[in-house]
Write a protein that holds these residues in place. Structure first.
Motif, PDB file in Angstrom:
ATOM      1  N   GLY A 224      31.275  30.202  29.691  1.00 49.16           N
ATOM      2  CA  GLY A 224      32.215  31.478  30.018  1.00 49.16           C
ATOM      3  C   GLY A 224      31.910  32.228  31.463  1.00 49.16           C
ATOM      4  O   GLY A 224      32.526  32.742  31.851  1.00 49.16           O
ATOM      5  N   GLY A 225      30.600  32.022  31.690  1.00 45.61           N
ATOM      6  CA  GLY A 225      30.149  32.657  33.036  1.00 45.61           C
ATOM      7  C   GLY A 225      28.625  33.052  33.019  1.00 45.61           C
ATOM      8  O   GLY A 225      28.413  33.667  31.946  1.00 45.61           O
ATOM      9  N   MET A 226      27.979  32.554  33.905  1.00 50.49           N
ATOM     10  CA  MET A 226      26.429  32.924  33.912  1.00 50.49           C
ATOM     11  C   MET A 226      25.877  33.885  34.516  1.00 50.49           C
ATOM     12  O   MET A 226      24.932  34.284  34.699  1.00 50.49           O
ATOM     13  CB  MET A 226      25.725  31.524  34.322  1.00 50.49           C
ATOM     14  CG  MET A 226      26.039  30.194  33.495  1.00 50.49           C
ATOM     15  SD  MET A 226      25.278  30.319  31.810  1.00 50.49           S
ATOM     16  CE  MET A 226      23.538  30.410  32.322  1.00 50.49           C
ATOM     17  N   LEU A 266      45.162  42.169  34.918  1.00 50.94           N
ATOM     18  CA  LEU A 266      45.569  40.938  35.294  1.00 50.94           C
ATOM     19  C   LEU A 266      44.272  40.260  36.016  1.00 50.94           C
ATOM     20  O   LEU A 266      44.172  40.763  37.104  1.00 50.94           O
ATOM     21  CB  LEU A 266      46.743  40.927  36.152  1.00 50.94           C
ATOM     22  CG  LEU A 266      47.352  39.373  36.243  1.00 50.94           C
ATOM     23  CD1 LEU A 266      47.599  38.473  35.171  1.00 50.94           C
ATOM     24  CD2 LEU A 266      48.755  39.453  37.065  1.00 50.94           C
ATOM     25  N   TYR A 267      43.934  39.117  35.674  1.00 49.15           N
ATOM     26  CA  TYR A 267      42.786  38.337  36.404  1.00 49.15           C
ATOM     27  C   TYR A 267      43.302  37.304  37.077  1.00 49.15           C
ATOM     28  O   TYR A 267      43.791  36.471  36.332  1.00 49.15           O
ATOM     29  CB  TYR A 267      41.726  38.051  35.293  1.00 49.15           C
ATOM     30  CG  TYR A 267      40.799  37.157  35.471  1.00 49.15           C
ATOM     31  CD1 TYR A 267      40.823  36.225  36.451  1.00 49.15           C
ATOM     32  CD2 TYR A 267      39.504  37.184  34.787  1.00 49.15           C
ATOM     33  CE1 TYR A 267      39.944  35.202  36.730  1.00 49.15           C
ATOM     34  CE2 TYR A 267      38.580  36.255  34.994  1.00 49.15           C
ATOM     35  CZ  TYR A 267      38.609  35.217  35.939  1.00 49.15           C
ATOM     36  OH  TYR A 267      37.684  34.373  36.181  1.00 49.15           O
ATOM     37  N   THR A 268      43.617  37.232  38.245  1.00 50.60           N
ATOM     38  CA  THR A 268      44.036  35.887  39.115  1.00 50.60           C
ATOM     39  C   THR A 268      42.934  35.111  39.571  1.00 50.60           C
ATOM     40  O   THR A 268      42.178  35.669  40.504  1.00 50.60           O
ATOM     41  CB  THR A 268      44.974  36.730  40.256  1.00 50.60           C
ATOM     42  OG1 THR A 268      45.836  37.634  39.780  1.00 50.60           O
ATOM     43  CG2 THR A 268      45.486  35.798  41.160  1.00 50.60           C
ATOM     44  N   GLY A 287      37.755  39.716  33.307  1.00 48.37           N
ATOM     45  CA  GLY A 287      36.740  38.809  33.153  1.00 48.37           C
ATOM     46  C   GLY A 287      35.438  38.836  32.549  1.00 48.37           C
ATOM     47  O   GLY A 287      35.383  40.163  32.509  1.00 48.37           O
ATOM     48  N   ASP A 288      34.654  38.015  31.869  1.00 50.68           N
ATOM     49  CA  ASP A 288      33.488  38.439  31.536  1.00 50.68           C
ATOM     50  C   ASP A 288      32.571  37.392  31.980  1.00 50.68           C
ATOM     51  O   ASP A 288      32.702  36.313  31.405  1.00 50.68           O
ATOM     52  CB  ASP A 288      33.663  38.401  29.909  1.00 50.68           C
ATOM     53  CG  ASP A 288      32.376  38.525  29.113  1.00 50.68           C
ATOM     54  OD1 ASP A 288      31.200  38.276  29.564  1.00 50.68           O
ATOM     55  OD2 ASP A 288      32.308  38.842  27.812  1.00 50.68           O
ATOM     56  N   PRO A 289      31.730  37.646  32.749  1.00 52.97           N
ATOM     57  CA  PRO A 289      30.942  39.020  33.171  1.00 52.97           C
ATOM     58  C   PRO A 289      31.521  39.732  34.324  1.00 52.97           C
ATOM     59  O   PRO A 289      30.711  40.573  34.778  1.00 52.97           O
ATOM     60  CB  PRO A 289      29.470  38.508  33.359  1.00 52.97           C
ATOM     61  CG  PRO A 289      29.840  37.070  33.950  1.00 52.97           C
ATOM     62  CD  PRO A 289      30.770  36.409  33.504  1.00 52.97           C
TER      63      PRO A 289
HETATM   64  N1  GLY Z   1      34.202  34.531  33.484  1.00 51.65           N
HETATM   65  C1  GLY Z   1      35.463  33.658  33.459  1.00 51.65           C
HETATM   66  C2  GLY Z   1      36.466  34.424  32.481  1.00 51.65           C
HETATM   67  O1  GLY Z   1      36.261  35.414  32.094  1.00 51.65           O
HETATM   68  O2  GLY Z   1      37.501  33.706  32.212  1.00 51.65           O
END
Ligand code: GLY
Ligand code: AMP
Length: 420
Positions: A224-226, A266-268, A287-289
């Motif tokens: 998911g993201g480090m 919105l995350y592009t 996004g996360d993180p």
């Molecule tokens: N960090 C990537 C996501 O939130 O999809």
């Protein structure tokens, strides 16, 4: 004012903290939240997929505004559902959420409006997909169409890897698959560009770059993201104009032809090749993180932004940012993104002496009988903002050394491209 946040990750704890900082907010509820949110909000044990019980709780407790963190309830239509009961919700509706829910929906908009993206083909069965490989260059990218939580994307270096990907997707590894995508591999550097929308207008919500792979050197499995940093090292005025004019505005035009508009974050997700942006994917949320990384730089009351979006008044809000650099390192449970243990105690968190520009946001944590336990793969987010990325990282490492949690791990090289 009372606010409700849907979700339980690091992103939602960061949102909760930003909302808490607003002097307009009297009470925050999290559905269901984590140990971190329980310190500043009331956690309500209702599953984010249980729309009816969430709606009943909102009405009974007269909650004024709902913020939806994760994609799943958005793609399942929570905004449409709650708005039927005249509840104010920040997030895109079900149709607009197809930008994340269906890669093919997005690719069709790209095709119609000439949005720069990887060349692609859509295939309805294994035979046609495999036949296409005859004329294909490698590496190639194969994607399941449905929400696959960051999984469901294969970068294939050989034909046999590609055939395995096609078989796995059509055999249902990521849920029922009627179609898949085969895409040209784009060679560049990724960055994430965020915007916030009220249905009529939108504004930039800053940039970040994240590290998706589990191992140092950006190797190993996707996660998911480090970790992440903000701002992106790639952003400049010319690039920003191209992202807005070539990608975001035509996408909104595409949505309007489907009879809808866009409200929410919105995350592009972009690949930048020689200062030219190519769309990789949209996410209909923060996004996360990246959210945990970006929000400490925000200098405008976030509740004003949310309310303006729900009232189509975003144009009146001036969103201000700190020019400082932000870095985030994610602490994961040993074994993540594969199998990991749950309910492992985390002992030293309270002994960390957080300085003014340091933050800890919880992700997979739970408090029981006054003890803190890990319950997820990604457990804690350590953030610091400073005049340089190097200094921010130094502050984080100090705090991580105090934590000294032997059951977890983190990548020590987050931000290596911006720290010499
Ligand atoms: N960090 C990537 C996501 O939130 O999809
Ligand atoms: P997605 O879920 O579409 O964002 O894909 C997950 C990750 O796969 C992205 O963050 C990229 O690292 C990589 N990826 C996806 N599509 C491409 C592409 N066309 N070329 C190169 N890398 C890609």
């Amino acid at each position: 004012m009372k606010v409700g946040i849907i979700g339980s990750g690091g992103r939602e704890h960061a949102l909760c903290q930003s909302i808490k900082n607003s002097n307009k907010i009297d009470k925050i509820y999290c559905f269901p939240g984590n140990a971190g949110t329980s310190n500043i909000a009331e956690n309500i044990k209702i599953n984010p997929e249980d729309f009816e019980n969430i709606k009943n709780f909102i009405i009974e407790n007269e909650i004024d505004l709902i913020i939806v963190g994760p994609e799943k309830p958005l793609v399942d239509g929570i905004v449409d559902y709650l708005e039927k009961f005249k509840i104010k919700v920040f997030g895109p509706n079900k149709l607009a959420s197809q930008l994340e829910g269906s890669k093919i929906f997005t690719k069709k908009i790209c095709e119609k409006f000439n949005i720069p993206t990887a060349k692609f083909g859509i295939f309805k069965n294994k035979n046609d997909a495999k036949k296409f490989l005859d004329q294909n260059n490698f590496p190639t990218v194969i994607k399941a169409d449905n929400l696959a939580s960051g999984k469901g994307v294969y970068i294939c270096n050989t034909r046999s890897e590609a055939e395995i990907a096609i078989d796995e997707i059509f055999n249902g590894k990521f849920g029922k698959a009627d179609e898949l995508l085969i895409e040209e591999f784009l060679n560049g550097e990724e960055m994430s560009y965020f915007t916030v929308h009220d249905g009529k207008c939108f504004k930039s919500f800053n940039t970040a770059q994240d590290h998706k792979r589990v191992l140092e050197g950006d190797k190993g499995k996707n996660t998911g993201g480090m970790g992440a940093y903000s701002p992106s090292r790639l952003i400049n005025d010319e690039l920003e104009k191209k992202i807005i004019n070539k990608i975001i505005k035509p996408t909104l035009q595409g949505l309007s032809e489907f009879g809808t508009n866009y409200k929410g974050f919105l995350y592009t997700g972009l690949m930048i090749v020689d200062n030219e942006p190519y769309l990789i994917e949209y996410n209909v949320r923060m996004g996360d993180p990246e959210c945990q990384t970006i929000l400490p730089r925000l200098r405008t009351d976030i509740s004003d932004i949310f309310l303006a979006c729900c009232e189509e008044k975003l144009n009146d809000v001036n969103i201000k940012w700190s020019s400082q650099k932000s870095l985030c390192i994610v602490v994961c449970s040993n074994g993540y993104p594969d199998k990991y243990k749950k309910y492992i105690e985390i002992k030293n968190l309270d002994t960390i002496n957080l300085k003014e520009n340091d933050y800890i946001f919880h992700a997979g944590t739970e408090r029981k009988d006054d003890k803190l336990y890990s319950v997820g793969g990604r457990v804690l987010n350590f953030i610091s903002i400073s005049d340089s990325f190097a200094k921010a990282k130094e502050n984080i490492i100090k705090n991580l050394n105090t934590l000294n949690w032997s059951e977890g791990f983190y990548r020590r090289d987050i931000g290596y491209k911006v720290i010499k």
